[in-house]
Design a protein around this motif. Sequence first.
Motif, mmCIF file in Angstrom:
data_model
loop_
_atom_site.group_PDB
_atom_site.id
_atom_site.type_symbol
_atom_site.label_atom_id
_atom_site.label_comp_id
_atom_site.label_asym_id
_atom_site.label_seq_id
_atom_site.Cartn_x
_atom_site.Cartn_y
_atom_site.Cartn_z
ATOM 1 N N ARG A 250 0.859 -1.174 0.013
ATOM 2 C CA ARG A 250 -0.128 -0.022 -0.070
ATOM 3 C C ARG A 250 0.927 1.168 -0.195
ATOM 4 N N GLN A 251 1.932 1.118 0.686
ATOM 5 C CA GLN A 251 2.653 2.390 0.877
ATOM 6 C C GLN A 251 3.649 2.488 -0.265
ATOM 7 N N THR A 252 3.971 1.669 -1.217
ATOM 8 C CA THR A 252 4.661 1.595 -2.279
ATOM 9 C C THR A 252 3.787 2.318 -3.316
ATOM 10 N N TYR A 253 2.492 1.730 -3.367
ATOM 11 C CA TYR A 253 1.361 2.191 -4.303
ATOM 12 C C TYR A 253 1.022 3.611 -4.145
ATOM 13 N N THR A 254 0.943 3.907 -3.012
ATOM 14 C CA THR A 254 0.662 5.349 -2.530
ATOM 15 C C THR A 254 1.725 6.394 -3.006
ATOM 16 N N ASP A 255 2.795 5.800 -2.574
ATOM 17 C CA ASP A 255 4.091 6.721 -3.022
ATOM 18 C C ASP A 255 4.335 6.806 -4.566
ATOM 19 N N THR A 256 4.200 5.647 -5.085
ATOM 20 C CA THR A 256 4.193 5.468 -6.625
ATOM 21 C C THR A 256 3.154 6.523 -7.381
ATOM 22 N N MET A 257 1.966 6.629 -6.853
ATOM 23 C CA MET A 257 0.957 7.380 -7.248
ATOM 24 C C MET A 257 1.252 8.963 -7.161
ATOM 25 N N ALA A 258 1.840 9.024 -5.809
ATOM 26 C CA ALA A 258 2.169 10.451 -5.579
ATOM 27 C C ALA A 258 3.364 11.068 -6.627
ATOM 28 N N PHE A 259 4.158 10.057 -6.809
ATOM 29 C CA PHE A 259 5.534 10.316 -7.615
ATOM 30 C C PHE A 259 4.944 10.611 -9.306
ATOM 31 N N LEU A 260 3.784 10.002 -9.592
ATOM 32 C CA LEU A 260 3.173 10.163 -10.850
ATOM 33 C C LEU A 260 2.369 11.138 -11.219
ATOM 34 N N ARG A 261 2.105 11.885 -9.863
ATOM 35 C CA ARG A 261 1.313 13.397 -10.335
ATOM 36 C C ARG A 261 2.027 14.078 -11.131
ATOM 37 N N GLY A 262 3.479 14.069 -11.144
ATOM 38 C CA GLY A 262 4.042 15.009 -12.086
ATOM 39 C C GLY A 262 4.155 14.714 -13.639
ATOM 40 N N PHE A 263 3.265 13.598 -13.862
ATOM 41 C CA PHE A 263 3.404 13.319 -15.104
ATOM 42 C C PHE A 263 1.956 13.485 -15.821
#
Length: 131
Positions: free
Chosen positions: A44-57
């Motif tokens: 869950r943490q990895t998914y949440t962090d990944t989605m937060a990272f992807l906000r810039g795309f």
Amino acid sequence: MSDPADYARSHWRQFESPEEHAERVEAAERDAGWYFAQATKAQRQTYTDTMAFLRGFSGPIWERRRAAAQATWEQTTAGAAALFNITADEIMRDGEMSEATRLAWDVLIDQAEHAPAPFTPTTHHQAQAGL
């Protein structure tokens, strides 16, 4: 179990109203969900962090990376998802989960707690624009 929602359609009690049945389904999902959350904290943490990272795309890059993150979530939580369905089914049928299912959760949660930290993308790990 072929369909995850089988437990919600099954295990009606004699003289149980639709409201009472819905409450039992909700309680079974809440209880099974607690175990699922414990066993999948890292994912869950990895998914949440990944989605937060992807906000810039945006555009196709974002869509591909979002799809990859969702696929990774589904793949890495498949065992816990199957156990969630077993747990909810047992609770609906018996009013509690079996000792075997409780042991399976204990093992899965223990493995999750001792697993190496998953990779989380950061701005220092941006992939090529063509991905």
